[in-house]
Design a protein around this motif. Structure first.
Motif, PDB file in Angstrom:
ATOM      1  N   SER A 105       4.287  -0.224   8.868  1.00 26.39           N
ATOM      2  CA  SER A 105       4.294   0.447  10.170  1.00 26.39           C
ATOM      3  C   SER A 105       4.565  -0.622  11.224  1.00 26.39           C
ATOM      4  CB  SER A 105       2.954   1.147  10.441  1.00 26.39           C
ATOM      5  OG  SER A 105       1.912   0.205  10.527  1.00 26.39           O
ATOM      6  N   LEU A 106       5.142  -0.176  12.329  1.00 22.91           N
ATOM      7  CA  LEU A 106       5.444  -1.075  13.436  1.00 22.91           C
ATOM      8  C   LEU A 106       5.099  -0.363  14.725  1.00 22.91           C
ATOM      9  CD1 LEU A 106       6.728  -3.714  14.525  1.00 22.91           C
ATOM     10  CD2 LEU A 106       8.917  -2.502  14.529  1.00 22.91           C
ATOM     11  N   LYS A 107       4.185  -0.933  15.483  1.00 21.89           N
ATOM     12  CA  LYS A 107       3.813  -0.392  16.790  1.00 21.89           C
ATOM     13  C   LYS A 107       3.834  -1.555  17.763  1.00 21.89           C
ATOM     14  CE  LYS A 107       0.303   2.284  19.240  1.00 21.89           C
ATOM     15  NZ  LYS A 107       1.190   2.972  20.106  1.00 21.89           N
ATOM     16  N   ASP A 108       4.739  -1.475  18.719  1.00 19.22           N
ATOM     17  CA  ASP A 108       4.982  -2.590  19.632  1.00 19.22           C
ATOM     18  C   ASP A 108       5.308  -3.819  18.783  1.00 19.22           C
ATOM     19  OD1 ASP A 108       4.545  -0.944  21.889  1.00 19.22           O
ATOM     20  OD2 ASP A 108       2.390  -1.264  21.727  1.00 19.22           O
ATOM     21  N   SER A 109       4.518  -4.867  18.856  1.00 20.40           N
ATOM     22  CA  SER A 109       4.806  -6.053  18.040  1.00 20.40           C
ATOM     23  C   SER A 109       3.863  -6.172  16.840  1.00 20.40           C
ATOM     24  CB  SER A 109       4.722  -7.316  18.901  1.00 20.40           C
ATOM     25  OG  SER A 109       3.400  -7.471  19.386  1.00 20.40           O
ATOM     26  N   LEU A 110       3.041  -5.144  16.592  1.00 19.63           N
ATOM     27  CA  LEU A 110       2.119  -5.165  15.454  1.00 19.63           C
ATOM     28  C   LEU A 110       2.804  -4.554  14.228  1.00 19.63           C
ATOM     29  CD1 LEU A 110      -0.670  -5.813  14.287  1.00 19.63           C
ATOM     30  CD2 LEU A 110      -1.390  -3.525  14.993  1.00 19.63           C
ATOM     31  N   TYR A 111       3.062  -5.392  13.256  1.00 17.16           N
ATOM     32  CA  TYR A 111       3.747  -5.028  12.018  1.00 17.16           C
ATOM     33  C   TYR A 111       2.721  -5.107  10.897  1.00 17.16           C
ATOM     34  CZ  TYR A 111       6.744  -5.966   7.928  1.00 17.16           C
ATOM     35  OH  TYR A 111       7.333  -5.952   6.681  1.00 17.16           O
ATOM     36  N   THR A 112       2.508  -3.987  10.183  1.00 16.04           N
ATOM     37  CA  THR A 112       1.516  -3.955   9.107  1.00 16.04           C
ATOM     38  C   THR A 112       2.186  -3.528   7.809  1.00 16.04           C
ATOM     39  OG1 THR A 112      -0.244  -3.416  10.671  1.00 16.04           O
ATOM     40  CG2 THR A 112      -0.692  -2.987   8.340  1.00 16.04           C
ATOM     41  N   GLU A 113       2.067  -4.384   6.812  1.00 12.95           N
ATOM     42  CA  GLU A 113       2.608  -4.083   5.486  1.00 12.95           C
ATOM     43  C   GLU A 113       1.495  -3.536   4.600  1.00 12.95           C
ATOM     44  OE1 GLU A 113       5.953  -7.635   5.130  1.00 12.95           O
ATOM     45  OE2 GLU A 113       4.064  -7.861   4.059  1.00 12.95           O
ATOM     46  N   ILE A 140      10.026 -14.053  13.800  1.00 12.28           N
ATOM     47  CA  ILE A 140       8.818 -14.831  13.517  1.00 12.28           C
ATOM     48  C   ILE A 140       7.687 -13.854  13.247  1.00 12.28           C
ATOM     49  CG2 ILE A 140       7.141 -16.490  14.414  1.00 12.28           C
ATOM     50  CD1 ILE A 140       9.507 -17.623  16.104  1.00 12.28           C
ATOM     51  N   GLN A 141       7.024 -14.049  12.127  1.00  6.99           N
ATOM     52  CA  GLN A 141       5.934 -13.179  11.666  1.00  6.99           C
ATOM     53  C   GLN A 141       4.688 -14.038  11.523  1.00  6.99           C
ATOM     54  OE1 GLN A 141       6.997 -10.598   8.319  1.00  6.99           O
ATOM     55  NE2 GLN A 141       5.170 -11.313   7.285  1.00  6.99           N
ATOM     56  N   LYS A 142       3.602 -13.619  12.172  1.00 10.28           N
ATOM     57  CA  LYS A 142       2.386 -14.432  12.170  1.00 10.28           C
ATOM     58  C   LYS A 142       1.171 -13.530  11.985  1.00 10.28           C
ATOM     59  CE  LYS A 142      -0.093 -17.663  15.188  1.00 10.28           C
ATOM     60  NZ  LYS A 142      -0.079 -18.366  16.471  1.00 10.28           N
ATOM     61  N   GLY A 143       0.318 -13.864  11.015  1.00 11.12           N
ATOM     62  CA  GLY A 143      -0.878 -13.068  10.803  1.00 11.12           C
ATOM     63  C   GLY A 143      -1.755 -13.645   9.711  1.00 11.12           C
ATOM     64  N   VAL A 144      -2.914 -13.043   9.560  1.00 10.95           N
ATOM     65  CA  VAL A 144      -3.887 -13.503   8.567  1.00 10.95           C
ATOM     66  C   VAL A 144      -3.707 -12.705   7.279  1.00 10.95           C
ATOM     67  CG1 VAL A 144      -6.353 -13.662   8.013  1.00 10.95           C
ATOM     68  CG2 VAL A 144      -5.540 -14.218  10.320  1.00 10.95           C
ATOM     69  N   GLU A 145      -3.630 -13.429   6.178  1.00 15.93           N
ATOM     70  CA  GLU A 145      -3.640 -12.807   4.855  1.00 15.93           C
ATOM     71  C   GLU A 145      -5.049 -12.984   4.315  1.00 15.93           C
ATOM     72  OE1 GLU A 145       0.869 -13.612   3.255  1.00 15.93           O
ATOM     73  OE2 GLU A 145      -0.643 -15.131   2.852  1.00 15.93           O
ATOM     74  N   LYS A 146      -5.681 -11.859   3.999  1.00 13.87           N
ATOM     75  CA  LYS A 146      -7.061 -11.940   3.514  1.00 13.87           C
ATOM     76  C   LYS A 146      -7.236 -10.995   2.333  1.00 13.87           C
ATOM     77  CE  LYS A 146     -11.801 -11.932   5.130  1.00 13.87           C
ATOM     78  NZ  LYS A 146     -12.698 -11.846   6.278  1.00 13.87           N
ATOM     79  N   ILE A 147      -7.673 -11.561   1.216  1.00 15.72           N
ATOM     80  CA  ILE A 147      -8.038 -10.790   0.027  1.00 15.72           C
ATOM     81  C   ILE A 147      -9.329 -11.403  -0.479  1.00 15.72           C
ATOM     82  CG2 ILE A 147      -7.366  -9.960  -2.249  1.00 15.72           C
ATOM     83  CD1 ILE A 147      -4.475 -10.522  -1.498  1.00 15.72           C
ATOM     84  N   GLU A 148     -10.441 -10.770  -0.147  1.00 18.52           N
ATOM     85  CA  GLU A 148     -11.752 -11.334  -0.491  1.00 18.52           C
ATOM     86  C   GLU A 148     -11.909 -11.575  -1.985  1.00 18.52           C
ATOM     87  OE1 GLU A 148     -15.132  -9.489   1.358  1.00 18.52           O
ATOM     88  OE2 GLU A 148     -14.053  -9.235   3.247  1.00 18.52           O
ATOM     89  N   SER A 149     -11.467 -10.632  -2.805  1.00 12.11           N
ATOM     90  CA  SER A 149     -11.650 -10.763  -4.253  1.00 12.11           C
ATOM     91  C   SER A 149     -10.899 -11.970  -4.823  1.00 12.11           C
ATOM     92  CB  SER A 149     -11.185  -9.489  -4.963  1.00 12.11           C
ATOM     93  OG  SER A 149      -9.791  -9.293  -4.755  1.00 12.11           O
ATOM     94  N   GLU A 150      -9.877 -12.453  -4.118  1.00 11.59           N
ATOM     95  CA  GLU A 150      -9.102 -13.600  -4.590  1.00 11.59           C
ATOM     96  C   GLU A 150      -9.454 -14.883  -3.841  1.00 11.59           C
ATOM     97  OE1 GLU A 150      -6.957 -13.439  -7.238  1.00 11.59           O
ATOM     98  OE2 GLU A 150      -7.869 -11.451  -7.378  1.00 11.59           O
ATOM     99  N   GLY A 151     -10.361 -14.778  -2.866  1.00 13.50           N
ATOM    100  CA  GLY A 151     -10.720 -15.942  -2.065  1.00 13.50           C
ATOM    101  C   GLY A 151      -9.610 -16.379  -1.115  1.00 13.50           C
ATOM    102  N   VAL A 152      -8.712 -15.451  -0.787  1.00 15.11           N
ATOM    103  CA  VAL A 152      -7.594 -15.761   0.106  1.00 15.11           C
ATOM    104  C   VAL A 152      -7.992 -15.387   1.525  1.00 15.11           C
ATOM    105  CG1 VAL A 152      -5.191 -15.208   0.693  1.00 15.11           C
ATOM    106  CG2 VAL A 152      -5.888 -15.387  -1.707  1.00 15.11           C
ATOM    107  N   ASN A 153      -7.887 -16.344   2.429  1.00 15.41           N
ATOM    108  CA  ASN A 153      -8.143 -16.110   3.846  1.00 15.41           C
ATOM    109  C   ASN A 153      -7.402 -17.205   4.608  1.00 15.41           C
ATOM    110  OD1 ASN A 153      -9.005 -15.439   6.374  1.00 15.41           O
ATOM    111  ND2 ASN A 153     -11.182 -15.790   5.971  1.00 15.41           N
ATOM    112  N   ARG A 154      -6.175 -16.894   5.015  1.00 15.38           N
ATOM    113  CA  ARG A 154      -5.336 -17.916   5.626  1.00 15.38           C
ATOM    114  C   ARG A 154      -4.409 -17.325   6.678  1.00 15.38           C
ATOM    115  NH1 ARG A 154      -2.016 -18.545   0.032  1.00 15.38           N
ATOM    116  NH2 ARG A 154      -0.778 -16.658   0.209  1.00 15.38           N
ATOM    117  N   LEU A 155      -4.016 -18.181   7.597  1.00 16.45           N
ATOM    118  CA  LEU A 155      -3.023 -17.821   8.595  1.00 16.45           C
ATOM    119  C   LEU A 155      -1.660 -18.103   7.998  1.00 16.45           C
ATOM    120  CD1 LEU A 155      -2.278 -16.958  11.494  1.00 16.45           C
ATOM    121  CD2 LEU A 155      -2.466 -19.373  12.144  1.00 16.45           C
ATOM    122  N   ASN A 156      -0.760 -17.128   8.098  1.00 18.90           N
ATOM    123  CA  ASN A 156       0.581 -17.265   7.547  1.00 18.90           C
ATOM    124  C   ASN A 156       1.578 -17.086   8.684  1.00 18.90           C
ATOM    125  OD1 ASN A 156       2.920 -17.253   6.064  1.00 18.90           O
ATOM    126  ND2 ASN A 156       2.412 -15.466   4.828  1.00 18.90           N
TER     127      ASN A 156
END
Length: 165
Positions: A105-113, A140-156
């Motif tokens: 989805s894309l609303k203004d500049s917020l893009y969610t996959e 340019i795409q900037k956001g946090v990838e977070k998957i608690e079960s995998e221990g992933v929490n990073r800015l991409n």
């Protein structure tokens, strides 16, 4: 009495004209807003990833996607897909192939996959929200990838260029 009926009919006609004019103006404004958004963020197309920056636990890793690996993202009006592979044709230890996709989805500049398919199956079913901007042929795409079960929490932060035919 005749004059009264004539005045009433004339008044009704003016009200109808005002209603039609207002509806036309509202429809025109709505169309302009939607086309303005489309003009601001024309993300449909094929994009080649140039650099990716991951920031996790204070550590920054920058990957150049123009030398040893290639990564593209394909976007239509509702779905995305990405493909990555090594440029050595899988002949050595750098062999890699990654693919995934889903709807967005894309609303203004917020893009969610919403990742529905992924060669890293444990990433499937997750949503990732990014802020996107386009300047010329660069996305340019900037956001946090977070998957608690995998221990992933990073800015991409990813920088793409639009591919030409």
């Amino acid at each position: 009495m005749e004059r009264s009926l004539y005045c009433i009919k004339q008044h009704k006609m003016k009200v109808k004209i005002v209603i039609v004019a207002m509806a036309t103006i509202m429809m025109a404004c709505t169309g302009k807003e939607n086309s303005k958004l489309t003009e601001q963020l024309p993300i449909s197309g094929t994009w080649k990833l140039i650099t990716g920056t991951l920031i996790e636990k204070g550590k920054t890793t920058v990957t150049d996607y123009t030398t040893k690996v290639s990564f593209i993202k394909i976007l239509n009006d509702t779905h995305f897909a990405f493909l990555q592979h090594d440029l050595d044709k899988g002949k050595d230890s750098s062999a890699v192939f990654v693919a995934g996709g889903g709807h967005y989805s894309l609303k203004d500049s917020l893009y969610t996959e919403h990742l529905e398919y992924c060669s890293a199956r444990n990433w499937e079913g997750n949503d990732f929200s990014f802020t996107v901007s386009i300047k010329g042929d660069t996305l340019i795409q900037k956001g946090v990838e977070k998957i608690e079960s995998e221990g992933v929490n990073r800015l991409n932060i990813e920088r793409y260029i639009r591919m030409k035919n």
